[in-house]
Motif scaffolding. Sequence first.
Motif, PDB file in Angstrom:
ATOM      1  N   UNK A 132       1.102  -1.662   0.208  1.00  0.00           N
ATOM      2  CA  UNK A 132      -0.386  -0.312   0.186  1.00  0.00           C
ATOM      3  C   UNK A 132       1.091   1.310   0.271  1.00  0.00           C
ATOM      4  N   UNK A 133       0.259   2.482  -0.454  1.00  0.00           N
ATOM      5  CA  UNK A 133       0.884   3.791  -0.320  1.00  0.00           C
ATOM      6  C   UNK A 133       2.628   3.187  -1.115  1.00  0.00           C
ATOM      7  N   UNK A 134       3.358   3.760  -0.469  1.00  0.00           N
ATOM      8  CA  UNK A 134       4.707   3.437  -0.891  1.00  0.00           C
ATOM      9  C   UNK A 134       5.467   1.999  -0.415  1.00  0.00           C
ATOM     10  N   UNK A 135       4.454   1.717  -0.371  1.00  0.00           N
ATOM     11  CA  UNK A 135       4.785   0.097   0.122  1.00  0.00           C
ATOM     12  C   UNK A 135       5.257  -1.041  -1.473  1.00  0.00           C
ATOM     13  N   UNK A 136       4.295   0.382  -2.137  1.00  0.00           N
ATOM     14  CA  UNK A 136       5.079  -0.457  -3.764  1.00  0.00           C
ATOM     15  C   UNK A 136       6.185  -0.685  -4.253  1.00  0.00           C
ATOM     16  N   UNK A 137       7.312   0.567  -3.783  1.00  0.00           N
ATOM     17  CA  UNK A 137       8.721   0.339  -3.921  1.00  0.00           C
ATOM     18  C   UNK A 137       9.119  -1.019  -3.968  1.00  0.00           C
ATOM     19  N   UNK A 138       8.558  -1.900  -2.592  1.00  0.00           N
ATOM     20  CA  UNK A 138       9.262  -3.004  -2.476  1.00  0.00           C
ATOM     21  C   UNK A 138       9.009  -4.379  -4.131  1.00  0.00           C
ATOM     22  N   UNK A 139       7.906  -3.959  -5.157  1.00  0.00           N
ATOM     23  CA  UNK A 139       7.683  -4.718  -6.542  1.00  0.00           C
ATOM     24  C   UNK A 139       8.789  -4.543  -7.363  1.00  0.00           C
ATOM     25  N   UNK A 140       9.129  -3.065  -6.867  1.00  0.00           N
ATOM     26  CA  UNK A 140       9.857  -2.932  -7.920  1.00  0.00           C
ATOM     27  C   UNK A 140      11.039  -3.883  -9.084  1.00  0.00           C
ATOM     28  N   UNK A 141      12.045  -4.377  -8.071  1.00  0.00           N
ATOM     29  CA  UNK A 141      12.579  -5.803  -7.982  1.00  0.00           C
ATOM     30  C   UNK A 141      12.393  -6.566  -8.053  1.00  0.00           C
ATOM     31  N   UNK A 142      11.115  -7.246  -8.063  1.00  0.00           N
ATOM     32  CA  UNK A 142      11.420  -8.421  -8.034  1.00  0.00           C
ATOM     33  C   UNK A 142      11.082  -8.871  -8.682  1.00  0.00           C
ATOM     34  N   UNK A 143      12.206  -9.995  -9.692  1.00  0.00           N
ATOM     35  CA  UNK A 143      11.566 -11.140 -10.400  1.00  0.00           C
ATOM     36  C   UNK A 143      11.291 -12.157 -10.553  1.00  0.00           C
ATOM     37  N   UNK A 144       9.760 -12.859 -10.913  1.00  0.00           N
ATOM     38  CA  UNK A 144       9.554 -14.091 -10.790  1.00  0.00           C
ATOM     39  C   UNK A 144      10.033 -15.498 -11.077  1.00  0.00           C
ATOM     40  N   UNK A 145      10.069 -16.328 -11.229  1.00  0.00           N
ATOM     41  CA  UNK A 145      10.832 -17.850 -11.665  1.00  0.00           C
ATOM     42  C   UNK A 145      11.254 -17.777 -12.708  1.00  0.00           C
ATOM     43  N   UNK A 146       9.718 -16.760 -13.570  1.00  0.00           N
ATOM     44  CA  UNK A 146      10.079 -17.210 -15.364  1.00  0.00           C
ATOM     45  C   UNK A 146      10.832 -15.888 -15.799  1.00  0.00           C
ATOM     46  N   UNK A 147      11.535 -14.914 -14.922  1.00  0.00           N
ATOM     47  CA  UNK A 147      12.377 -13.918 -15.366  1.00  0.00           C
ATOM     48  C   UNK A 147      11.333 -12.786 -15.348  1.00  0.00           C
ATOM     49  N   UNK A 148      10.280 -12.755 -15.540  1.00  0.00           N
ATOM     50  CA  UNK A 148       9.287 -11.381 -15.516  1.00  0.00           C
ATOM     51  C   UNK A 148       9.092 -10.989 -14.544  1.00  0.00           C
ATOM     52  N   UNK A 149       9.319  -9.498 -14.259  1.00  0.00           N
ATOM     53  CA  UNK A 149       9.284  -8.656 -12.698  1.00  0.00           C
ATOM     54  C   UNK A 149       8.025  -8.749 -12.812  1.00  0.00           C
ATOM     55  N   UNK A 150       7.302  -8.872 -11.546  1.00  0.00           N
ATOM     56  CA  UNK A 150       6.058  -9.394 -11.044  1.00  0.00           C
ATOM     57  C   UNK A 150       4.678  -8.255 -11.027  1.00  0.00           C
ATOM     58  N   UNK A 151       5.411  -6.357 -10.996  1.00  0.00           N
ATOM     59  CA  UNK A 151       4.641  -6.133 -11.821  1.00  0.00           C
ATOM     60  C   UNK A 151       4.178  -5.822 -13.501  1.00  0.00           C
ATOM     61  N   UNK A 152       4.952  -6.106 -14.185  1.00  0.00           N
ATOM     62  CA  UNK A 152       5.073  -5.901 -15.752  1.00  0.00           C
ATOM     63  C   UNK A 152       4.016  -6.947 -16.193  1.00  0.00           C
ATOM     64  N   UNK A 153       2.838  -5.611 -16.766  1.00  0.00           N
ATOM     65  CA  UNK A 153       0.994  -5.860 -17.522  1.00  0.00           C
ATOM     66  C   UNK A 153       0.941  -6.368 -16.290  1.00  0.00           C
ATOM     67  N   UNK A 154       1.102  -5.592 -15.308  1.00  0.00           N
ATOM     68  CA  UNK A 154       0.017  -5.894 -14.462  1.00  0.00           C
ATOM     69  C   UNK A 154      -0.823  -3.881 -14.187  1.00  0.00           C
ATOM     70  N   UNK A 155      -2.338  -4.161 -13.257  1.00  0.00           N
ATOM     71  CA  UNK A 155      -2.571  -2.892 -13.043  1.00  0.00           C
ATOM     72  C   UNK A 155      -2.356  -2.865 -11.892  1.00  0.00           C
ATOM     73  N   UNK A 156      -1.908  -1.700 -10.999  1.00  0.00           N
ATOM     74  CA  UNK A 156      -1.513  -1.789  -9.541  1.00  0.00           C
ATOM     75  C   UNK A 156      -1.829  -0.318  -9.173  1.00  0.00           C
ATOM     76  N   UNK A 157      -2.388  -0.283  -7.569  1.00  0.00           N
ATOM     77  CA  UNK A 157      -2.049   1.558  -7.251  1.00  0.00           C
ATOM     78  C   UNK A 157      -1.073   1.364  -6.353  1.00  0.00           C
ATOM     79  N   UNK A 158      -0.631   2.672  -6.045  1.00  0.00           N
ATOM     80  CA  UNK A 158       0.318   3.258  -5.726  1.00  0.00           C
ATOM     81  C   UNK A 158       0.165   4.746  -5.299  1.00  0.00           C
ATOM     82  N   UNK A 159       1.112   5.373  -4.448  1.00  0.00           N
ATOM     83  CA  UNK A 159       0.652   7.322  -3.947  1.00  0.00           C
ATOM     84  C   UNK A 159       0.825   8.060  -5.330  1.00  0.00           C
TER      85      UNK A 159
END
Length: 259
Positions: A129-156
């Motif tokens: 929530x809010x600025x918490x999504x900053x922790x998602x920026x560099x998260x890569x899943x096991x398929x090598x794709x960023x977690x947020x890529x292609x997703x709808x997200x909310x943030x500050x």
Amino acid sequence: MKKILMVLTSVSEIEDTKEATGYNVGEAAHPWKVFKDSGHFVDFASIQGGQPPHDPVDTEDPIQVAFTQDEATRAGLYNTARVDVIDPQQYDAVFLVGGHGTMWDFPDSEGLQKLVASIYNSGGVVGAVCHGPAGLLNVELENGIHLVNGRRVAAFTNDEEVAAGKDKVIPFSLADRLEGLGATHVFADVFEEMVVVDERLVTGQNPASAAGVAKEMEKLLAEVIHQEKAEEQHESEALRAEKDAEKNAKKAAAEDAEH
């Protein structure tokens, strides 16, 4: 009943201005109440471990007051574990609490990235929530794709940074960075609630969205619990049928022996 990890920033002051910062108490307290009221276990962790800094408590908010006075919570926050020593297999969900401090230590924390990716890869729920999504920026899943890529997200939002007087001191625009990684930034008016669910990723725009993020996470966890109970019932029925078949086979064999 599931186990949820809430992650907090360890940054106590804004670099340029030296203004005190930390995690937003409301963004921790309101989700904490949702999770606790649902009967889930809640643990706390932070980037550096120890007692994480926090913004001022709103004493007019009874949920924040209850959060700061709860004995188990006080004990958990007194000496939080570092994210890089957390075993992700112990948790069904992770919630990234906001606060401006997260903008400095969440994005580059390899421990946090591995924790979030592991929980999501194993079928868990990720919330921020809010600025918490900053922790998602560099998260890569096991398929090598960023977690947020292609997703709808909310943030500050950028407009909210201006309204909060922080647009000139933050290290980057969170909304712009998310969009740069291929996310679609969904937002409401300044400081209005906005919660977005995209599969098992739940994000919220601002403090007003904190409880809503937790509620949506709770719905996803409830679905998991329902599925697990259904599987347990199926296994129990299959075992009972197997036992009944063995019993009937023995009975039939005994009857044949008598004849």
